[in-house]
Design an enzyme around this catalytic site. Structure first.
Site, PDB file in Angstrom:
ATOM      1  CD  GLU A   1       1.204  10.858 -16.569  1.00 22.96           C
ATOM      2  OE1 GLU A   1       0.144  11.205 -17.123  1.00 22.96           O
ATOM      3  OE2 GLU A   1       1.293   9.854 -15.833  1.00 22.96           O
TER       4      GLU A   1
ATOM      5  CG  ASP B   1      -2.569  12.920 -18.845  1.00 24.34           C
ATOM      6  OD1 ASP B   1      -3.423  13.817 -19.013  1.00 24.34           O
ATOM      7  OD2 ASP B   1      -2.850  11.791 -18.419  1.00 24.34           O
TER       8      ASP B   1
ATOM      9  CD  GLU C   1      -4.277   8.040 -16.900  1.00 26.93           C
ATOM     10  OE1 GLU C   1      -3.713   7.243 -16.122  1.00 26.93           O
ATOM     11  OE2 GLU C   1      -3.799   9.154 -17.190  1.00 26.93           O
TER      12      GLU C   1
END
Length: 255
Positions: free
Chosen positions: A141, A176, A238
């Site tokens: 990520e 993300d 998240e």
């Protein structure tokens, strides 16, 4: 709309960690993720998942000494042996807990350092091989430098190049949405271009990292685009609730 996984590191902090599983299930979630399970026996975590009727979406490899600011070991050549031990530990936990994915943090290192570059590529290949032998996927990520200064993997294109060049079938991108917007914006175009490489997606509003729909992006348009693109994985929530967790879940109820 996609399937959502509650991130138990950020959400349901009104409860002790082991009680967050039932809290997430009671709020309507069917899956969870979190940063690390290693403070507890893997069997205990597996039991909490089973009792709550939840699926595990993902958790991270051990990051080194988190309290001292370490954010992964992969890009640190002097920590190679410790990194390999951390892979074994994560896989042991993953096997017991039943996770389909592990996220491997890169560490704090200069992306321009040839030694860090070599260490990271070697680490990704090693971890992907080890996880793949157990039927577990590995994701990497990109993380923005505002939230995590000095993080080695701070570029989506570099992450995509590493995944493509290494060619491991179980190695994918953790996309993300929050980090992408902070780093470069152009979220929809990047999702469209990188969807074949994506193994997991996470969401939070920008800039305050609160509930989706409370920031500068049209998060719901992005979620609809995931459906159009055929994304079948979980979307990890998240985000840091602006107040009490369940009070902020109207965004999810209204989808």
């Amino acid at each position: 709309m996609p399937r959502f996984a509650a991130n138990l590191t950020m959400m349901f902090n009104e409860h002790a960690f082991l009680d967050r599983f039932q809290a997430a299930a009671a709020a309507g979630f069917t899956a969870v993720e979190y940063l690390f399970p290693y403070d507890f026996p893997a069997e205990l975590i597996a039991g909490k998942l089973s009792e709550a009727g939840l699926k595990q979406a993902l958790f991270n490899l051990p990051p080194g000494d988190w309290a001292k600011g370490e954010r992964g070991l992969a890009a640190l050549p002097e920590r190679r042996q410790e990194f390999r031990q951390s892979v074994k530990k994560a896989i042991d936990y993953g096997r017991t807990i039943g996770t389909p994915l592990l996220h491997m943090m890169a560490g704090i290192a200069s992306p321009d350092d040839p030694a860090a570059q070599g260490s990271y590529r070697d680490a990704v290949a090693f971890a992907a091989d080890a996880a793949g032998a157990e039927g577990i996927g590995l994701v990497i990520e990109p993380i923005n430098g505002r939230d995590m200064p000095g993080y080695f993997l701070d570029d989506f294109d570099r992450a995509a190049e590493i995944i493509t060049s290494l060619g491991h079938s179980n190695l994918k991108l953790q996309f993300d949405i929050y980090h992408r917007q902070v780093m470069r914006g152009d979220v929809l175009t990047a999702l469209q271009a990188m969807m074949p490489l994506i193994g997991h997606i996470q969401i939070a509003s920008v800039p305050k990292r609160h509930e989706p729909g409370t920031g500068e992006l049209d998060d719901f348009r992005i979620l609809r685009e995931l459906d159009r693109l055929g994304y079948e994985g979980y979307v990890g929530c998240e985000y840091r609730p602006a107040a009490e967790t369940t009070a902020g879940l109207d965004w999810l109820k209204n989808l």
